[in-house]
Design an enzyme around this catalytic site. Structure first.
Site, PDB file in Angstrom:
ATOM      1  N   ASP A  30       0.863  -1.190   0.000  1.00 31.06           N
ATOM      2  CA  ASP A  30       0.000   0.000   0.000  1.00 31.06           C
ATOM      3  C   ASP A  30       0.902   1.245   0.000  1.00 31.06           C
ATOM      4  O   ASP A  30       1.838   1.331   0.804  1.00 31.06           O
ATOM      5  CB  ASP A  30      -0.880  -0.039   1.257  1.00 31.06           C
TER       6      ASP A  30
ATOM      7  N   ASN B 182      -2.000  13.108  -3.428  1.00 29.47           N
ATOM      8  CA  ASN B 182      -3.094  13.542  -4.311  1.00 29.47           C
ATOM      9  C   ASN B 182      -3.509  14.972  -3.993  1.00 29.47           C
ATOM     10  O   ASN B 182      -3.714  15.788  -4.892  1.00 29.47           O
ATOM     11  CB  ASN B 182      -4.320  12.644  -4.104  1.00 29.47           C
TER      12      ASN B 182
ATOM     13  N   HIS C 281      -4.601  14.746  -8.842  1.00 38.40           N
ATOM     14  CA  HIS C 281      -4.902  13.359  -9.166  1.00 38.40           C
ATOM     15  C   HIS C 281      -4.059  12.803 -10.302  1.00 38.40           C
ATOM     16  O   HIS C 281      -3.753  11.615 -10.321  1.00 38.40           O
ATOM     17  CB  HIS C 281      -6.389  13.233  -9.503  1.00 38.40           C
TER      18      HIS C 281
ATOM     19  N   ASP D  54      -1.952   9.496 -10.344  1.00 38.71           N
ATOM     20  CA  ASP D  54      -2.070   8.403 -11.323  1.00 38.71           C
ATOM     21  C   ASP D  54      -0.695   7.986 -11.855  1.00 38.71           C
ATOM     22  O   ASP D  54      -0.410   6.792 -12.023  1.00 38.71           O
ATOM     23  CB  ASP D  54      -2.967   8.828 -12.495  1.00 38.71           C
TER      24      ASP D  54
ATOM     25  N   GLU E   1      -4.793   2.445  -4.014  1.00 33.16           N
ATOM     26  CA  GLU E   1      -3.321   2.477  -4.044  1.00 33.16           C
ATOM     27  C   GLU E   1      -2.747   1.191  -3.467  1.00 33.16           C
ATOM     28  O   GLU E   1      -1.669   1.171  -2.888  1.00 33.16           O
ATOM     29  CB  GLU E   1      -2.814   3.730  -3.333  1.00 33.16           C
TER      30      GLU E   1
END
Ligand SMILES: Nc1nc2c(ncn2[C@@H]2O[C@H](COP(=O)(O)OP(=O)(O)OP(=O)(O)O)[C@@H](O)[C@H]2O)c(=O)[nH]1
Length: 310
Positions: free
Chosen positions: A187, A195, A200, A204, A230
């Site tokens: 994770d 973010n 965002h 990504d 994630e």
């Protein structure tokens, strides 16, 4: 439909034939009264419609074309889809066609032979190409749909569906052959603030980089899946918990040391927390993943950027 063709008669002067032009001057199979070619077209057409398997389509086409023009080899290539299928031998003389309809590209086909193709033979081959294009287009679209169904579109790694299929299969193998199997649940740390801080689309890109670095840190036999958000899961057959821990450590270091190029504004420190778990008798896919999840939370509680086992 247009075939941009470049038959290459290597022992003679290189020559370009544009099938549409050649068809304009040449008589069609019907005009030449060729009942045989008509019959062959029908046969090929119905045969190629029986499958969505690209290899089989190439195989059937190769076999059937022989009765019109004897060829020694046939290959089909679609660079974008990374498909290359070959039948027979690759010989000196080649007739190469780029298959397209208006803007759409459907790959390239090449007939090869030890002896030079005559103009009449090329016309025959070209008259059969349209029978190949549409079944092949359908087969490629089907393959792509299958691939999408099991792939995470953002990162290109396996999605949850392929993970659950793989876990079921691998656990069955463990039970039957008494093999080892370990998983890593990974994770990204404090991803929410990344973010929030950088947006965002940077988030990504980080997900894509983490997937790539993880893939590069693994053996070919290992596989990686995006669980969602994630979170990623790595599946390693024939791997003990001790080895899984070492591999997890390698992934953790590679990610922590990576210098992600995300533009001048974004310099986030990306780290991951990893939990490792090994298959034991009595575990099922869910309980194995839960064990890795608990180990991952232990890593989070202990300060993140580390690998833990229960
Ligand atoms: N950019 C991007 N963000 C995603 C995606 N999926 C999930 N996220 C974000 O990932 C973040 C996960 O945040 P949290 O679950 O709070 O965890 P965290 O901030 O990583 O904190 P810890 O796990 O405790 O270290 C959320 O902000 C989600 O919006 C995605 O596909 N793209």
């Amino acid at each position: 439909m247009a075939y941009q063709s470049t038959p290459e008669q290597l022992s003679s002067k290189r020559k370009k034939v544009t099938p549409l032009e050649s068809r304009r001057t040449a008589k069609s199979p019907t005009e030449r009264g060729s009942a045989f070619l008509q019959e062959l077209r029908l046969r090929i057409s119905s045969l190629l419609q029986t499958t969505l398997d690209a290899e089989r389509i190439v195989d059937y086409f190769y076999q059937e074309v022989q009765s019109a023009v004897a060829v020694d080899g046939l290959s089909y290539r679609h660079e974008v889809a990374a498909v290359e299928i070959r039948q027979g031998m690759r010989e000196k003389h080649r007739a190469h066609y780029r298959l397209s309809t208006n803007e759409d590209y459907f790959g390239e086909i090449e007939f090869t032979r030890r002896h030079r193709f005559s103009e009449n033979e090329l016309i025959k081959l070209e008259s059969l190409l349209d029978l190949f294009v549409y079944p092949m287009r359908n087969a490629m679209a089907y393959q792509e749909a299958l691939r999408c169904a099991v792939t995470d579109p953002l990162t290109g790694v396996g999605n949850r569906l392929s993970l659950s299929n793989a876990l079921r299969r691998e656990l069955e193998l463990c039970r039957r052959y008494d093999q080892q199997l370990s998983v890593l649940l990974m994770d990204i740390d404090r991803f929410k603030s990344v973010n929030d801080l950088y947006g965002h689309s940077v988030g990504d890109q980080i997900l894509q980089s983490v997937a790539q670095i993880t893939r590069r840190s693994l053996r070919d036999a290992d596989s990686i899946y995006r669980m969602g958000g994630e979170e990623f899961l790595v599946l390693m057959a024939n791997t003990s918990l001790a080895d899984a821990r070492l591999i997890g450590e390698r992934i953790r270091v590679n990610i922590a040391q990576s210098d992600l190029d995300l533009g001048p504004e974004a310099k986030p420190d990306i780290t991951v927390s990893i939990g490792a778990a090994e298959y034991q008798d009595g575990l099922n896919p869910d309980t194995l993943v839960q064990a890795a999840d608990q180990a991952m939370y232990k890593a989070k509680r202990n300060g993140r950027n580390q690998v833990q086992v229960l």
